[in-house]
Design an enzyme around this catalytic site. Sequence first.
Site, PDB file in Angstrom:
ATOM      1  N   GLU A  63       0.867  -1.176   0.000  1.00  0.00           N
ATOM      2  CA  GLU A  63       0.000   0.000   0.000  1.00  0.00           C
ATOM      3  C   GLU A  63       0.898   1.218   0.000  1.00  0.00           C
ATOM      4  OE1 GLU A  63      -2.258   3.206   0.482  1.00  0.00           O
ATOM      5  OE2 GLU A  63      -0.722   2.733   1.930  1.00  0.00           O
TER       6      GLU A  63
ATOM      7  N   CYS B 117      -5.709   5.022   5.159  1.00  0.00           N
ATOM      8  CA  CYS B 117      -5.442   3.759   4.463  1.00  0.00           C
ATOM      9  C   CYS B 117      -6.709   2.975   4.167  1.00  0.00           C
ATOM     10  CB  CYS B 117      -4.496   2.890   5.279  1.00  0.00           C
ATOM     11  SG  CYS B 117      -4.096   1.366   4.408  1.00  0.00           S
TER      12      CYS B 117
ATOM     13  N   CYS C 263      -5.760  -1.202   5.645  1.00  0.00           N
ATOM     14  CA  CYS C 263      -6.046  -1.414   7.063  1.00  0.00           C
ATOM     15  C   CYS C 263      -7.192  -0.484   7.435  1.00  0.00           C
ATOM     16  CB  CYS C 263      -4.820  -1.164   7.916  1.00  0.00           C
ATOM     17  SG  CYS C 263      -3.804   0.212   7.414  1.00  0.00           S
TER      18      CYS C 263
ATOM     19  N   HIS D 118      -7.494   2.805  11.425  1.00  0.00           N
ATOM     20  CA  HIS D 118      -7.410   4.227  11.735  1.00  0.00           C
ATOM     21  C   HIS D 118      -8.775   4.800  12.129  1.00  0.00           C
ATOM     22  CE1 HIS D 118      -3.213   4.584  10.664  1.00  0.00           C
ATOM     23  NE2 HIS D 118      -3.449   3.893   9.558  1.00  0.00           N
TER      24      HIS D 118
ATOM     25  N   ARG E 185      -0.783  -4.319  11.114  1.00  0.00           N
ATOM     26  CA  ARG E 185       0.629  -4.051  10.842  1.00  0.00           C
ATOM     27  C   ARG E 185       1.434  -3.723  12.088  1.00  0.00           C
ATOM     28  NH1 ARG E 185      -2.299  -3.193   7.097  1.00  0.00           N
ATOM     29  NH2 ARG E 185      -1.909  -4.163   5.086  1.00  0.00           N
TER      30      ARG E 185
ATOM     31  N   SER F 150       3.886   1.273  10.190  1.00  0.00           N
ATOM     32  CA  SER F 150       4.908   1.339   9.141  1.00  0.00           C
ATOM     33  C   SER F 150       5.886   2.480   9.368  1.00  0.00           C
ATOM     34  CB  SER F 150       4.269   1.433   7.753  1.00  0.00           C
ATOM     35  OG  SER F 150       3.570   0.239   7.477  1.00  0.00           O
TER      36      SER F 150
ATOM     37  N   CYS G  35       2.808  -0.407   4.577  1.00  0.00           N
ATOM     38  CA  CYS G  35       1.576   0.355   4.425  1.00  0.00           C
ATOM     39  C   CYS G  35       2.014   1.805   4.438  1.00  0.00           C
ATOM     40  CB  CYS G  35       0.646   0.044   5.588  1.00  0.00           C
ATOM     41  SG  CYS G  35      -1.075   0.285   5.176  1.00  0.00           S
TER      42      CYS G  35
ATOM     43  N   CYS H 111       0.020   5.138   5.181  1.00  0.00           N
ATOM     44  CA  CYS H 111      -0.202   5.247   6.626  1.00  0.00           C
ATOM     45  C   CYS H 111       0.941   5.968   7.318  1.00  0.00           C
ATOM     46  CB  CYS H 111      -0.283   3.867   7.265  1.00  0.00           C
ATOM     47  SG  CYS H 111      -1.779   2.974   6.897  1.00  0.00           S
TER      48      CYS H 111
END
Lengths: 578, 385
Positions: free
Chosen positions: A14, A62, A65, A69, A482, A505, A549, A552
């Site tokens: 991502e 994102c 995921c 968030h 993640r 990330s 990701c 993010c």
Amino acid sequence: MTKRIIVDPITRIEGHLRIEVIVDENNIIQEAYSSSTLWRGLEVIVKNRDPRDVGFMVQRICGVCTYSHYKAGITAVEDALGIEVPFNAQMVRALMNVSLVLHDHLVHFYHLHGLDWCDITSALKADPKKASELAFKYSKNPIATGADELKAVQERVKKFASGKQGLGPFANAYWGHGTYKFTPEQNLIVLSHYLKALEIQRVAAQLMAIFGAKQPHPQSLSVGGVTCVMDILDPSRLGDWLTKYKEVADFVNRAYYADVVMAAEMYKNEPSVLKGCGVKNFISYEEIPVNKSEFLYSTGIVRNGDISKLLPLEEDLITEEATHSWYKEDKPLHPYDGETEPNYTGFVDADTIGPDGKPIHTKALQLDGKYSWIKSPRYNGEPMEVGPLAAIVVGLAAKNPRITKIATQFLEDTGLPVEALFTTLGRTAARVLECKLSADYGIEAFNSLVENLKTGDQATCAPYKIDNNKEYKGRYIGNVPRGMLSHWIRIKNGVVQNYQCVVPSTWNAGPKDSKEQMGPYEASLVGTKIQDLTQPLEIIRTIHSFDPCIACSVHVMDTKGHELGEYKIDPIAIGCNI
Amino acid sequence: MDIIEESLFSKAEARLNQLKKLPALKKDRSITKALKEHGISRRDFMKWAGAMTAMLSLPASFAPLTARAAEVADRLPVIWLHMAECTGCSESLLRSDGPGIDSLIFDYISLEYHETLMAASGYQAEQNLEDAIEKYKGRYVLMVEGGVPTALEGQYLTIGAHGMTGLESARKASENAAAIFAIGTCSSFGGIQAANPNPTASKPLSAVTNKPVINVPGCPPSEKNIVGNVLHFILFGTLPSVDAFNRPKWAYGLRIHDLCERRGHFDAGEFVQTFGDEGAKNGYCLYKVGCKGPYTFNNCSKLRFNSHTSWPIQAGHGCIGCSEPNFWDTMGPFEEPMANRLFNTPMFGGADKTADNIGIALLGAAAIGMAAHAVLSNIKKDKEQ
């Protein structure tokens, strides 16, 4: 004589990520640099808005995921306002979380990471009958591996590959690379699961949509609870959830787990996936309540890979800095006080190794300067790895019974020592263990919800009031697919005064800090030998094992009300873009 | 058939005949064969084609043409670019539903470049893009996800070893595309990163290319809306008819409110007052907790999401207006009704106008006044008041 390689874009992730490495004359990586090449600005965009809107906006950090968030944004506000969320809502949120873990890890292993382990061109040479028998070695009851089924898969892909159009989205990859270790039969099994997983991920997405309205970007959480009260009180919806949950959990146990056990067997002598983690510090946080007091994941810190000791997590010791990031502020700051102004210094001209192995003139990272849109989070000044591996390692150190059982079983099934967890292979394995944790124990949250409903409790949303004359601050800390995620909010005059996200990330993909300490991506690459500089599969495989990701992890900023004018380059575009 | 319908039909038929003459990109891969291989009967396929025809708001007599359109769909190479985005639109596409037929369609559109799905990385990935643009010049469909950052000369997004900006990449791919679709609200209208104060000066795709762009907004849009547009292109050889915001009318011609399952409660003046109250348990209208369905043009109330599993209003949360331009700035706070601030707030979209009548010029008092009138008169009927 050293050589420099650029891998950009890193696909099957991502977001937008670039990796640069410097190799010596033996093609061993000496230095590694991780850079995000996109900056969006969401943290600054949520400022001055109604705190109730924040969850919806930060969710758009994102779409992979997607729930993480959203829940973080809503929960941070609830923490700030001191709201106690009704038990029904907590359990429904847990069920949505379970759905996300199942979905996210499945898609990651098969569709994003799978092609690093499975050579689909080799699968075409397999004997479907032999492959079908082989599947029983890794699962008592394998799925999608009947000889006829495997033959059909093989023929389908054969036709696809031999057509005029060639391999389409599978074209031009590193097929035939020397570090692919599966036999043709094993490749065929994984390929069949790749296709089956495309169907199963749809079911997993529906699983979230039952209580979440849609996936990606569910829309049934509100500050104070959840809004899907009709779905919760509808037994047919509950039954639907249970049925789909079982179908997905079944695939996790019969295919995904089996395939990772198979990978562990075949790759356990491949040095590029067994090189230890460069950063051996791990941090994780409790997540997914299964009843009123227990969580699937545990909280704590493991330092230097020592799982005999669980250290407590002190929130005040989390900081972020931007020494090598494209922002002005360099000093480490706690997220409540984070401040940052963009300071893009761009690329430099450099000679690197081109697609044919010969030097080529390119744009490259300024290695001694700023080189990424990602900041460097640190805990007590040290880099930490977050993610499924951290959740498993911390769970072991915390003697979490569910994690201990699943991890011990895996080590037994593969014959691997516990040290093998601290590798690229271990990181990939930890993801299936986390997924299995949801597949095996997520049902407990469902039962807790049903038991609570039986008592007649139908509360789904707590009332609250935002006092415009009061100042609030609050945060969410938890563990998403993640890794450890935290959102930090300050509210003043009834609107968002500042907002910071410290995301998984960012912990893993960040650049070096002021002490030149590398983050987990960079440190995990150093020391890896690259067989063929024009086909750096080893880099891709290790980076994918983190499940990057990147959208993010990219920050935006200015939490202290600095003038944003500096990067309002095009004022006409602001506010109205039609 | 009336005259207009007849002329459309023959136009579509001619277009299909023309397409049929084109050499197949994938020689051995016709849809008919593929369906057989997947155990999908001709009958099931025709049923699906009928449903797709209805979805495209075409008369039932067009169903055989829809089926034929799907059969030649493998002749269309697709390039999908990622700009400043969250990948939610790609994820939405992956959820394609039903017996897998639209994922088949997706498969049989030759996907030449898609960063989330393609196997190649680095130089090899870039090569795939260059090759596709060259090989299928003037024939490929370009789909772009994400807003385009334009500040710093576009350098808030770079891709590849040569540091090409997203802006350059989007422009280059647009040059020779047969059709361009802006997938999602970011690509259509700038989206979240373009919300005030838009620090990267992100713009919609249509603002950075002079080629015609069809907007397929939604955060994310449903996969059906994406597939439907491609079919329209194949059928008629033209871009679908659009509203003032370049959204295909067949998908964005009605308000969420028009076909909402809670509409009866709106008309009866039965409203949820706060989340979790008795009204919420009874499925009352969500207007008073902020539903933007009356101002939002999309087909969610008809098609829902994830194989018809649900949609926001079914899950008890109001619509946030995600397929409208600048909705992040104009529709918030999302859990409060618009009527409370309607008279002094600029608003895109109007409650009582059809999609094609709404234009920037009409964003004045008239449309807003009418919307406010409709809304307030209903609230007056509210039983709880």
